[in-house]
Design a protein around this motif. Structure first.
Motif, mmCIF file in Angstrom:
data_model
loop_
_atom_site.group_PDB
_atom_site.id
_atom_site.type_symbol
_atom_site.label_atom_id
_atom_site.label_comp_id
_atom_site.label_asym_id
_atom_site.label_seq_id
_atom_site.Cartn_x
_atom_site.Cartn_y
_atom_site.Cartn_z
ATOM 1 N N GLU A 91 0.857 -1.177 0.000
ATOM 2 C CA GLU A 91 0.000 0.000 0.000
ATOM 3 C C GLU A 91 0.894 1.229 0.000
ATOM 4 O OE1 GLU A 91 -2.700 0.502 3.280
ATOM 5 O OE2 GLU A 91 -3.686 2.207 2.325
ATOM 6 N N VAL A 92 0.730 2.052 -1.019
ATOM 7 C CA VAL A 92 1.598 3.223 -1.139
ATOM 8 C C VAL A 92 0.745 4.432 -1.481
ATOM 9 C CG1 VAL A 92 3.551 1.849 -1.949
ATOM 10 C CG2 VAL A 92 1.966 2.858 -3.616
ATOM 11 N N PRO A 93 1.259 5.612 -1.184
ATOM 12 C CA PRO A 93 0.516 6.783 -1.650
ATOM 13 C C PRO A 93 0.603 6.848 -3.166
ATOM 14 C CG PRO A 93 2.538 7.427 -0.489
ATOM 15 C CD PRO A 93 2.490 5.942 -0.460
ATOM 16 N N MET A 94 -0.461 7.194 -3.812
ATOM 17 C CA MET A 94 -0.423 7.349 -5.261
ATOM 18 C C MET A 94 0.636 8.383 -5.579
ATOM 19 S SD MET A 94 -3.055 5.695 -6.796
ATOM 20 C CE MET A 94 -4.216 6.513 -7.838
ATOM 21 N N GLY A 95 1.300 8.175 -6.704
ATOM 22 C CA GLY A 95 2.239 9.209 -7.117
ATOM 23 C C GLY A 95 3.691 8.837 -6.908
ATOM 24 N N ILE A 96 3.995 7.722 -6.213
ATOM 25 C CA ILE A 96 5.388 7.308 -6.179
ATOM 26 C C ILE A 96 5.721 6.756 -7.569
ATOM 27 C CG2 ILE A 96 5.285 6.754 -3.709
ATOM 28 C CD1 ILE A 96 5.460 3.733 -4.604
ATOM 29 N N THR A 97 7.000 6.509 -7.831
ATOM 30 C CA THR A 97 7.353 6.010 -9.161
ATOM 31 C C THR A 97 7.410 4.485 -9.134
ATOM 32 O OG1 THR A 97 9.695 6.026 -8.674
ATOM 33 C CG2 THR A 97 8.746 8.054 -9.629
ATOM 34 N N PHE A 98 7.376 3.912 -10.334
ATOM 35 C CA PHE A 98 7.499 2.449 -10.439
ATOM 36 C C PHE A 98 8.845 2.008 -9.896
ATOM 37 C CE2 PHE A 98 4.130 3.147 -13.582
ATOM 38 C CZ PHE A 98 3.229 2.173 -13.179
ATOM 39 N N ARG A 99 9.842 2.863 -10.099
ATOM 40 C CA ARG A 99 11.166 2.513 -9.612
ATOM 41 C C ARG A 99 11.125 2.327 -8.101
ATOM 42 N NH1 ARG A 99 15.882 3.045 -12.121
ATOM 43 N NH2 ARG A 99 15.171 4.618 -13.600
ATOM 44 N N GLN A 100 10.451 3.262 -7.421
ATOM 45 C CA GLN A 100 10.349 3.149 -5.964
ATOM 46 C C GLN A 100 9.656 1.855 -5.563
ATOM 47 O OE1 GLN A 100 8.668 7.195 -5.703
ATOM 48 N NE2 GLN A 100 9.788 7.377 -3.777
ATOM 49 N N LEU A 101 8.575 1.554 -6.274
ATOM 50 C CA LEU A 101 7.806 0.355 -5.915
ATOM 51 C C LEU A 101 8.623 -0.908 -6.136
ATOM 52 C CD1 LEU A 101 5.016 -0.853 -5.084
ATOM 53 C CD2 LEU A 101 4.559 -1.101 -7.542
ATOM 54 N N ILE A 102 9.200 -1.008 -7.352
ATOM 55 C CA ILE A 102 9.853 -2.255 -7.717
ATOM 56 C C ILE A 102 11.195 -2.416 -6.996
ATOM 57 C CG2 ILE A 102 10.892 -3.547 -9.645
ATOM 58 C CD1 ILE A 102 8.734 -2.242 -11.452
ATOM 59 N N PHE A 103 11.952 -1.326 -6.977
ATOM 60 C CA PHE A 103 13.306 -1.481 -6.445
ATOM 61 C C PHE A 103 13.393 -1.212 -4.957
ATOM 62 C CE2 PHE A 103 14.022 -1.364 -10.959
ATOM 63 C CZ PHE A 103 14.956 -2.363 -11.128
ATOM 64 N N ASP A 104 12.655 -0.204 -4.445
ATOM 65 C CA ASP A 104 12.755 0.082 -3.009
ATOM 66 C C ASP A 104 11.900 -0.861 -2.194
ATOM 67 O OD1 ASP A 104 14.326 2.022 -3.948
ATOM 68 O OD2 ASP A 104 12.943 3.692 -3.547
ATOM 69 N N LEU A 105 10.620 -0.947 -2.587
ATOM 70 C CA LEU A 105 9.711 -1.735 -1.751
ATOM 71 C C LEU A 105 9.818 -3.229 -2.020
ATOM 72 C CD1 LEU A 105 6.716 0.730 -1.939
ATOM 73 C CD2 LEU A 105 8.103 0.214 0.074
ATOM 74 N N ALA A 106 9.771 -3.610 -3.287
ATOM 75 C CA ALA A 106 9.763 -5.036 -3.620
ATOM 76 C C ALA A 106 11.166 -5.615 -3.686
ATOM 77 C CB ALA A 106 9.020 -5.263 -4.935
ATOM 78 N N GLY A 107 12.144 -4.815 -3.360
ATOM 79 C CA GLY A 107 13.497 -5.341 -3.196
ATOM 80 C C GLY A 107 14.278 -5.499 -4.471
ATOM 81 N N GLY A 108 13.745 -5.019 -5.571
ATOM 82 C CA GLY A 108 14.497 -5.094 -6.818
ATOM 83 C C GLY A 108 14.446 -6.467 -7.448
ATOM 84 N N MET A 109 15.275 -6.621 -8.518
ATOM 85 C CA MET A 109 15.193 -7.813 -9.346
ATOM 86 C C MET A 109 15.729 -9.037 -8.626
ATOM 87 S SD MET A 109 13.687 -6.536 -11.865
ATOM 88 C CE MET A 109 13.655 -7.939 -12.966
ATOM 89 N N LYS A 110 15.000 -10.067 -8.772
ATOM 90 C CA LYS A 110 15.400 -11.354 -8.234
ATOM 91 C C LYS A 110 16.613 -11.825 -9.043
ATOM 92 C CE LYS A 110 12.973 -15.738 -8.030
ATOM 93 N NZ LYS A 110 11.674 -16.277 -8.423
ATOM 94 N N SER A 111 17.479 -12.541 -8.484
ATOM 95 C CA SER A 111 18.735 -13.017 -9.087
ATOM 96 C C SER A 111 19.469 -11.941 -9.891
ATOM 97 C CB SER A 111 18.505 -14.280 -9.941
ATOM 98 O OG SER A 111 17.399 -14.145 -10.770
#
Ligand code: FMN
Ligand code: SF4
Ligand code: SF4
Ligand code: SF4
Ligand code: FES
Lengths: 441, 908
Positions: free
Chosen positions: A255-275
């Protein structure tokens, strides 16, 4: 980190989602406040001022949807869309299971606002254990007087029915959902007329997504101005839950405030690319949304910014793919889903889904022709915008967008007559034979 | 041009068009002569907008719009031929053709296929689709309807028709996406009403007529538009024939034509084989040495004339009588009564309409001057309240039933069904299912319900104000009369509560437009005449005769019952429903005919049989009538016929009665002659010749003319049309279906308190208590959807659909008897010491109320007709032989097998 709203109880130690737990966290306080302070018309104004937009896919302003109901009406229905069947989207499921009363409270609020005395939760057929949780919560709410006759002594009555689907993706489309509740084949209706005037059993009806409804208690308690100010005001306020899946280290709901970037979501929150392989593409809003590439990582996750960049936030499912994924395979795989799920009502989608799937499969298996690359967008153009429901547009998105961003990969498949990504290839005959089997393929 | 209520003006392809608000763009275009292509849209159906063929560009709308469900709007600008729209049409064609097998050369739809036509007009003649085609697995569907799913374009017209129009829902789409197929519940063999609607409405060759499979190319068939000869609904149909073979190949019906607007029932659609039946009589036959032998026409006519003259000379003209079938044309009925009344000089002329219809005509003519429906089909559809009493309408009058279904399903009317029927989900539609508050009554108590309704109207002050003001004496007399009928009696007899009856009365009288339809379970049951009189009271008091759009509608069985009586083929009526006792009217007719006509009132069918037995009737001329086959033995019919010195049977078939005849004359069937039929609404419709008559058969009117000449009293007409012209001339001053105000005023003034009191006296009890048979179950001889009289027995396909009569009874009764579907049951009656029985197969039907059972009257050989009570109406001479009380038990062992063998011997 920004404020968590919908999931605020999720991580409380020992929180079970029971009525008692919910009440301890100010649950149903919004309801009491509403009965005390808000006549329905003011409630609709409040939601309009909060500028809440639907979380089901189209992002339609909720207050405006409610005000489309005809002034003169005898019976009104509310349907909570809990069909969540889009590949890559799994937020409603968690919302319903972690905090079912939040949704129920939202349903009572919306019903009160629109004057509905009967509401339905339409739940995806595959949600078996989820249905048990929600059914139990509904029972608790009835017992505690949050549902049924004369809720909290307000004089307002509401009957809430849990209706389970039977396994068709299309039943998440709002008019197919209505048909399904009516006991008919779940096929979308041609619009107009819209559900606001001719909905369930031909009566004025509002259909809202689980997450949309779950936001209502918070808006009521904390005010429209608060809500309108968080996230990405003015057009995309509030928080939103994104379901991140695919090649990331920490898939899950965020759950994030609308308006963050995809980069923030994928790399900061979801921990970035697997392997740690490089990102190749991602779907920003469920299977119906056009693919994005790493070039889009800095697009703001806001309805309008994403639209401007050529896709949509849709149902909030973000699927991340690294460079091992063949884009032709990805498109074909999605088409396998769309072909399987097309309801078959209208010609372009019914025939087009089959056509697209077959051509993609051919290309994938090294039997493509260069003319296919003109044919595919042409067929897509003949589907999109001409179907009964938005499924038609959805099924073209993966094809058009992968072709746009990865045309060279398609061409390589065709000229080298094989999958350039080295994917396993089933025998061509089996791949291109028509899938008559009802299981799909 | 008619004036529009709320006109809307829009522009389509540059043309300014003004249409009624609510019209869809595609229809507005059609009105202006602009053709927008379509597949799923259809005049009979609500729009579904699934094919997407009708896309158009609309100014200010970003996306293309489907014109079949887009209502017009003021100032709307539509383009159906813009580049974008045309490209869309082509693309939809491309999609549809992608998986179409294009097996046009062998497809029965070829030549009349909407897909072929649109392909020609709207596609590139080039497919962009090069993938393998989908090939659905072919599975058995039905002996009558061929299903070829590879040709299906998934327009759902068939499914929508079966649901929206028929209310049957026998077929549905199964599976999803491009695997969608049209199928039945659990993919079983199709079991439905077999109306053929799905075949007719399918735009392609996915559903075709399997009975005619691969028999024709549409353009080779000769098409003759005529009227169905089965029931009185009066459907327009097109007989499609092969001229070289003189055979009907199939039947179709135009969606825009006739009273049925293209809808048909199984009899109309699949019942045409009776026309070319191998059982047709091909040549005249004369009895010689006890056997019927073929004889040349000229000599047969001479023999008939000679013997008739002989009898006239010996016993007087009044020793001769004639009965004509209500399946004959108006022209034939008219000429027949002229032949009897003028050429022979006897007043004894009657028709098969005696069997119930005369109860309606007699009562309604007294009240309103004629016996036709006063609310035509359009009014039924538009009514707010519809009551159906004494008829299982789908079975008796399937197309009239469609109008009632439309009233409920399309326009939200309140339907009240009255009869011993319950709701039922099954392959045959059931009006009770569409009724919110059906009145399920004790069998045989329908006439008591009518009386109780009148009582309720009077007591609850529901009388139409204008009637109350204008007919005070009448109203006061009715008020006094209904006091004799106590509520407890009405409740006990009908099985209904007074409240339910009052509620129905309230709906009826409170409705802006209300229509009451009544049928055989009222008119063909003892006391039928009185019941219709009481129904007329109900109609008068609730304003059905005065409120526009309302009416009282008698239902007829045979196609021309209404017509033959109006033509004077009845002893009490001269042509135009003129009472034979009306001196002035008879004189006028004498002027027209320039001849004297008999002044006495003649004998009815039942009286003729009685007089024959008594030796006073010596010769009987039967046209299309088979009393021996239809009446129970207890009527004494065999003895009556055997007492005759001369029996002439003129018929397309050799009937049971025909086998006793001295002379058999082969008559042409309806498809082989010209003329008119009058349906039960009172619409006179053209019958046209499609085929050359079989063998030497001749149209009945032609035979009458020849016989008249033989009798030295020529009735010369060169064609049926000449007779039509004469009828028009002679009847020019007769009422045309409008209510005759003078007649009604007279009726209301003349009706005595005594007659009214007799009408509302409860009498000896409901039929169920009164029946002689002594059993516990009420048996009614009924009509089946798949049959009509015995004519349909000659139609091979109808005999395949319903080959035998089965006793229908409630599942709870079946369970009590230990009977499953198809088991043989023995029906027994005890009349004094005499016991009679019949053994027939049973079938469970949830719609049949407990304690009630019915058996289709089309199967007289089963012997069930011998178990019913026989009586004759004292006023109208209507024979009653359709109900009785029976004992039922499961038949075991030898009896069960014996009966099956008997049935097999009969060729059933
Ligand atoms: C093919 C299709 C599938 C859909 N599935 C869902 C779904 O599973 N859940 C959902 O909330 N909305 C779904 N929608 C969107 C709904 O039609 C509808 O717009 C939404 O429920 C409205 O809720 P909202 O206004 O709260 O967003 C779907 C739409 C389409 C076209
Ligand atoms: S677009 Fe596809 S899913 Fe939607 S109605 Fe048409 S066939 Fe069904
Ligand atoms: S023939 Fe049968 S399936 Fe077809 S429309 Fe008629 S009732 Fe329905
Ligand atoms: S069978 Fe015919 S009418 Fe029915 S859906 Fe297919 S094409 Fe349409
Ligand atoms: S005719 Fe309009 S969508 Fe089929």
């Amino acid at each position: 980190m920004a404020e968590v709203v919908l999931f605020r109880n999720r991580d409380l130690p020992g929180y079970t989602g029971s009525l008692a737990d919910y009440e301890r966290q100010e649950g149903y306080a919004a309801l009491r406040l509403m009965f005390k302070q808000y006549p329905p018309a003011e409630l609709i104004e409040l939601v309009k001022r909060a500028n809440l937009r639907g979380r089901g896919g189209a992002g339609f302003p909720t207050g405006m949807k409610w005000s489309f109901l005809p002034k003169e009406r005898t019976v009104t229905y509310l349907c909570c869309n809990a069909d969540e069947s889009e590949p890559g989207t799994f937020k409603d499921r968690e919302l319903m299971t972690v905090d079912p009363h939040q949704m129920i409270e939202g349903i009572v609020i919306a019903s009160y606002a629109i004057g509905a005395h009967a509401a339905y939760i339409y739940m995806r057929g595959e949600f078996a254990s989820e249905a048990v949780i929600v059914a139990r919560a509904v029972q608790e709410a009835y017992k505690a007087g949050y549902l049924g006759k004369n809720i909290l002594g307000s004089g307002f009555d509401l009957e809430l029915t849990l209706h389970r689907g039977a396994g068709a993706y299309i039943c998440g489309e709002e008019t197919a959902l209505l048909e399904s509740i009516e006991g008919k084949r779940g096929l979308p209706r041609s619009k107009p007329p819209f559900p606001a005037t001719h909905g369930l059993y031909g009566k004025p009806t509002v259909i809202n997504n689980v997450e949309t409804l779950a936001s209502l208690p918070h808006i009521l308690r904390r005010g429209a101005e608060w809500y309108a100010s968080i996230g990405s005001p003015p057009k995309s306020p509030g928080t939103r839950i994104f379901s991140v899946s695919g090649h990331v280290k920490r898939p899950g709901n965020y759950e994030v405030p609308m308006g963050i970037t995809f980069r923030q979501l994928i790399f900061d929150l979801a921990g970035g690319m697997k392997s740690d392989r490089p990102l190749k593409a991602f779907i920003p809003g469920g299977a119906s949304a056009s693919f994005f590439t790493p070039d889009h990582l800095d697009v703001k996750m806001d309805f309008d910014e994403v639209a401007k960049a050529g896709s949509m936030l849709g149902s909030g499912g973000v699927t991340v793919m690294d460079d091992s994924v063949c884009m032709v395979w990805a498109a074909a795989n999605l088409l396998r889903f769309f072909h399987h799920e097309s309801c078959g009502k209208c010609t372009p989608c019914r025939e087009g889904s089959n056509w697209l799937l077959r051509v993609l499969r051919r290309i994938e298996h090294g039997q493509g022709r260069l003319t296919d690359l003109d044919l595919l967008p042409q067929v897509c153009g003949n589907i999109a915008g001409r179907t009964v429901c938005a499924f038609g547009d959805a099924e073209t998105a993966p094809v058009v967008s992968t072709l746009r961003h990865f045309r060279a990969e398609y061409e390589a498949h065709i000229t080298r007559k094989e999958c350039v990504m080295g994917h396993a290839r089933p025998p061509v005959d089996a791949a291109t034979a028509h899938p008559i089997s009802f299981a799909g393929h | 041009m008619t004036t529009l209520k709320s006109p809307v003006t829009l522009t389509i392809d540059g043309k300014s068009i003004t249409v009624e608000k609510g019209t869809y763009v595609i229809d507005a275009a059609r009105q202006a002569g602009i053709h927008i292509p379509y597949f799923c849209s259809h005049v009979k159906l609500a729009p579904d907008a699934n094919c997407r063929m009708c896309l158009v560009e609309v100014e200010k709308m970003p996306k293309l719009q489907t014109s079949c469900n887009l209502p017009v709007a003021e100032g709307m600008v539509v383009r159906s031929t813009s580049e974008k729209a045309e490209q869309a049409h082509k693309s939809v064609m491309d999609f549809i053709l992608a998986n179409h097998p294009l097996d046009c050369p062998m497809c029965d739809q070829g030549g009349e296929c909407e897909l072929q036509d649109r392909t020609h007009a709207y596609s590139d003649n080039y497919s962009h689709y090069t993938e393998a085609k989908r090939l659905p697995e072919k599975r058995y569907f039905s002996p009558y309807i061929e299903r070829e799913m590879s040709r299906c374009i998934t327009c759902m017209r068939c499914v929508r028709y079966c649901d929206e129009v028929l209310d049957v829902k026998a077929i549905a789409a199964v599976n999803r996406g491009d695997r969608v197929e049209i199928s039945t519940f659990m993919d079983r063999e199709l079991d439905c009403e077999f109306c053929g609607g799905c075949v007719q409405i399918c735009p392609v060759g996915a559903f075709t007529n399997r009975v005619a499979l691969y028999d024709y190319r549409p353009w080779q068939l000769k098409k003759t538009e005529t009227v169905c000869a089965y029931c009185a609904d009066g459907c327009t149909l097109t007989l499609e024939s092969k001229v070289s073979e003189n055979q009907i190949v199939r039947v179709t019906s135009d969606w825009e034509k006739g009273r049925n607007l293209g809808d048909l029932c199984a009899k109309g659609f699949f019942g045409y084989h009776m026309i070319n039946s191998p059982e047709r009589v091909a040549a005249p036959m004369i009895r010689q040495d006890g056997r019927l032998v073929e004889w040349p026409w000229i000599e047969a006519i001479e023999a008939a004339a000679q013997r008739l003259s002989e009898i006239k000379r010996r016993y007087g003209a009044e020793a001769i009588g004639g009965v004509i079938s209500a399946r004959c044309t108006n022209e034939e009925a008219y000429l027949f009564q002229k032949l009897l009344r003028l050429a022979i000089g006897t007043p004894h002329v009657d028709s098969s309409a005696r069997d119930g219809h005369l109860n309606s005509v007699r009562a309604l003519t007294r009240v309103a001057g004629h016996g036709r429906m006063t609310a035509p089909y359009e009014a039924i559809e538009a009514a707010r309240v519809v009551m159906v009493i004494g008829a299982d309408l789908t079975e008796t009058n399937p197309i009239t039933a469609l109008k009632v279904k439309a009233a409920v399903r399309k326009h939200g009317a309140n339907l009240i069904t009255v009869g011993p029927y319950l709701k039922e989900i099954g392959p045959i539609s059931n009006l009770v299912n569409l009724s919110q508050a059906p009145l399920t009554v004790t069998p045989g108590s329908e006439s008591m319900v009518v009386r109780a309704l009148v009582k309720a109207v009077v007591e609850e002050r529901l009388i139409e104000p204008s009637v109350a003001a204008q007919a005070q004496t009448y109203v006061a007399r009715v008020e006094a009369a209904v006091t004799q009928l106590p509520w407890p009696v009405a409740e006990a007899r009908t099985g209904l509560s007074a409240d339910a009856i009052k509620a129905a009365a309230r709906s009826l009288s409170g409705a802006e437009r209300a229509v009451v339809l009544f049928g055989p379970e009222l008119t063909r049951q003892a006391g039928g005449y009185d019941a219709v009189c009481a129904l007329a009271d109900l109609a008068i008091l609730t304003g059905l005769y005065s409120k526009p759009g309302s009416g009282l509608n008698p239902l007829c069985e045979e196609n021309n019952e209404m017509g033959v009586v109006e033509m004077g083929a009845a002893p009490e009526f001269l042509p135009g429903l003129i009472d034979v006792r009306n001196e002035a009217a008879r004189l006028r007719l004498r002027e027209a005919w320039k001849e004297e006509l008999p002044s006495a009132t003649g004998w009815s069918l039942t009286q003729m049989l009685e007089e024959a037995r008594q030796g006073r009737l010596k010769a009987l001329y039967l046209v299309g009538e088979d009393p021996l086959g239809s009446l129970p033995a207890s009527s004494g019919v065999r003895q009556a016929l055997q007492s005759l010195e001369l029996l002439i049977c003129q018929d397309p078939f050799l009937t049971e009665t025909g086998r006793l005849a001295h002379l058999v004359l082969p008559a042409a069937g309806f498809a082989e002659k010209e003329g008119t039929f009058t349906n039960h609404e009172g619409r006179v419709q053209r019958v046209r010749r499609a085929l050359e008559p079989v063998g030497e058969a001749l149209p009945d009117w032609d035979i009458f003319g020849q016989l008249a000449a033989g009798l030295g009293h020529p009735l010369d007409y060169a064609s049926a049309g000449e007779i039509t012209d004469e009828i028009r001339r002679v009847l020019s001053d007769r009422p045309d279906g409008r209510i005759d105000g003078a007649v009604m005023a007279q009726y209301l003034a003349d009706l005595t308190a005594e007659e009214l009191e007799a009408r509302y006296r409860p009498g000896p009890g409901a039929a169920s208590e009164r029946g002689r048979g002594g059993g516990s179950m009420t048996l009614v001889i009924s009509q089946s959807l798949f049959h009509s009289g015995k004519l349909s027995r000659r139609a091979s396909e109808l005999m395949r659909i319903e080959p035998e009569g089965r006793l229908q009874l409630n599942p709870s009764d079946a369970e009590r008897l230990g009977v499953e579907d198809g088991d043989m049951v023995r029906l027994r009656t005890m009349d004094g010491s005499a016991s009679r029985e019949a053994v027939v197969p049973a079938v469970r039907r949830a719609k049949i109320a407990p304690g009630f059972c019915r058996f289709p009257g089309h199967f007289p050989e089963a012997g069930v007709k011998e178990l019913v009570d026989w009586s004759v109406d004292p006023v109208t001479q209507t024979p009653y032989f359709r109900s009785g009380r029976v004992m039922i038990e499961k038949a075991v062992g030898a009896a069960a097998t014996a009966s099956v063998q008997a049935a097999a011997r009969e060729g059933v």
